[in-house]
Scaffold this active site. Structure first.
Site, PDB file in Angstrom:
ATOM      1  N   TYR A   1       6.449   4.890  -1.822  1.00  0.00           N
ATOM      2  CA  TYR A   1       6.608   3.434  -1.745  1.00  0.00           C
ATOM      3  C   TYR A   1       6.206   2.861  -3.095  1.00  0.00           C
ATOM      4  O   TYR A   1       5.036   2.842  -3.453  1.00  0.00           O
ATOM      5  CB  TYR A   1       5.727   2.890  -0.615  1.00  0.00           C
ATOM      6  CG  TYR A   1       5.848   1.396  -0.331  1.00  0.00           C
ATOM      7  CD1 TYR A   1       6.720   0.573  -1.026  1.00  0.00           C
ATOM      8  CD2 TYR A   1       5.076   0.820   0.673  1.00  0.00           C
ATOM      9  CE1 TYR A   1       6.822  -0.787  -0.745  1.00  0.00           C
ATOM     10  CE2 TYR A   1       5.163  -0.534   0.974  1.00  0.00           C
ATOM     11  CZ  TYR A   1       6.034  -1.330   0.256  1.00  0.00           C
ATOM     12  OH  TYR A   1       6.126  -2.682   0.538  1.00  0.00           O
TER      13      TYR A   1
ATOM     14  N   LYS B   1      11.040   4.147  -1.308  1.00  0.00           N
ATOM     15  CA  LYS B   1      11.222   2.743  -0.951  1.00  0.00           C
ATOM     16  C   LYS B   1      10.986   1.963  -2.232  1.00  0.00           C
ATOM     17  O   LYS B   1       9.848   1.827  -2.698  1.00  0.00           O
ATOM     18  CB  LYS B   1      10.241   2.312   0.134  1.00  0.00           C
ATOM     19  CG  LYS B   1      10.380   0.846   0.548  1.00  0.00           C
ATOM     20  CD  LYS B   1       9.360   0.488   1.622  1.00  0.00           C
ATOM     21  CE  LYS B   1       9.572  -0.929   2.149  1.00  0.00           C
ATOM     22  NZ  LYS B   1       9.249  -1.976   1.161  1.00  0.00           N
TER      23      LYS B   1
END
Length: 304
Positions: A139, A167
């Site tokens: 992330y 992400k």
């Protein structure tokens, strides 16, 4: 390890965490929210991330949310659990628990607060991947963590067979293209900035995860449908409308409070955010108008 990665290529709602008036996590409302989204066509959830106020929950609260979600969805939805903590030990504890609950993947930001070097972040993420047999999604959200994923670190992380994607919530859309090029065709990149969903998909993102999705899930599903049908003129038009809605959501000064109140206007009261995030009144005239506008756009685009 062989993973079925196709199930992650969806509009993935960053799940809000419902709270009771007492401030405790509301697990019954969590179950209701999951079903509310499923009934609107959502097939994937990102649990206990930024939108889920994950860093405002202790580990036991985060575990209880994951347990409630996984028990409720069973095999109906794909569940990615954000397990990022400042402590590698606590992150690994959450990753192990996610695997035991039947989640489909884990994800994590780098260790927060401390400004760590790449070797520390590499070790942090690598230890998390050892805690379960689930695929892992990096992330990257440098505007909040102060750490931006470099090409070199990504290449090193990709040597780990459990690392299956990123992400990408950094602002430049071209980061998506860079990460996709490094990871390859089978490496998933999720668009993070909601205001550039179309641009992210055009740059190579396989799907998206976002904090405004729950406020207008039908429109993100429609936008993705238009992209898959190569109807880019309509997609550009819809993205422009949605961009206005995203800006209006952010204008209240509390995005999570705004989205929760939009959901309340839609018939499901999931409470207000946990402090220091502030609530947004569902009776606010601007919010009521935003909700009406979103509903009108949903109706107008059904035949697109």
């Amino acid at each position: 390890m062989n993973y079925n990665m196709e199930k992650f290529k969806n509009i993935t709602v960053a799940l809000n965490t419902p709270f009771k008036e007492s401030g405790e996590v509301d697990l019954e409302k969590t179950r209701e929210l999951v079903n509310y989204l499923y009934n609107k066509g959502i097939k994937s959830l990102y649990v206990c991330g930024s939108t889920g106020e994950g860093f405002l929950l202790d580990n036991e609260e985060r575990k209880s949310v994951v347990e409630a979600v996984c028990e409720e969805v069973k095999d109906k939805m794909t569940i990615i659990v954000h397990v990022g903590c400042a402590s590698t030990k606590h992150s690994c504890e959450l990753a192990k628990h996610a695997g035991e609950c039947g989640a489909h993947a884990t994800s994590a930001v780098p260790s927060v607060y401390y400004r760590l070097g790449e070797e520390s972040v590499y070790t942090h993420w690598s230890e998390i991947t050892k805690a379960s047999d689930l695929p892992f999604f990096i992330y990257n959200i440098p505007q909040l963590t102060g750490f931006n994923l470099s090409d070199g670190l990504l290449r090193k992380m990709c040597e780990n067979e459990k690392v299956k994607g990123v992400k990408c919530s950094s602002d430049p859309a071209h980061d998506i293209g860079r990460y996709k090029a490094i990871g390859g065709d089978d490496f998933l990149v999720f668009n993070g900035p909601d205001e550039q969903y179309l641009a992210g998909r055009m740059m190579g993102a396989d799907a998206g995860i976002g904090g405004t999705y729950a406020g207008m899930p039908e429109l993100y599903l429609k936008l993705e449908d238009l992209i898959r049908r190569n109807e880019y003129d309509k997609a550009k038009k819809l993205q422009a409308i949605m961009l206005d809605y995203v800006y209006r959501m952010c204008s209240f000064g509390s995005l999570y409070g705004c989205v929760k109140s939009l959901i309340k206007l839609d018939g499901l009261d999931i409470g207000i955010p946990r402090l220091p995030f502030l609530p947004v009144s569902s009776e606010d005239d601007k919010l009521v108008q935003l909700h009406k506008d979103i509903k009108n756009t949903i109706e107008e685009t059904k035949c697109w």
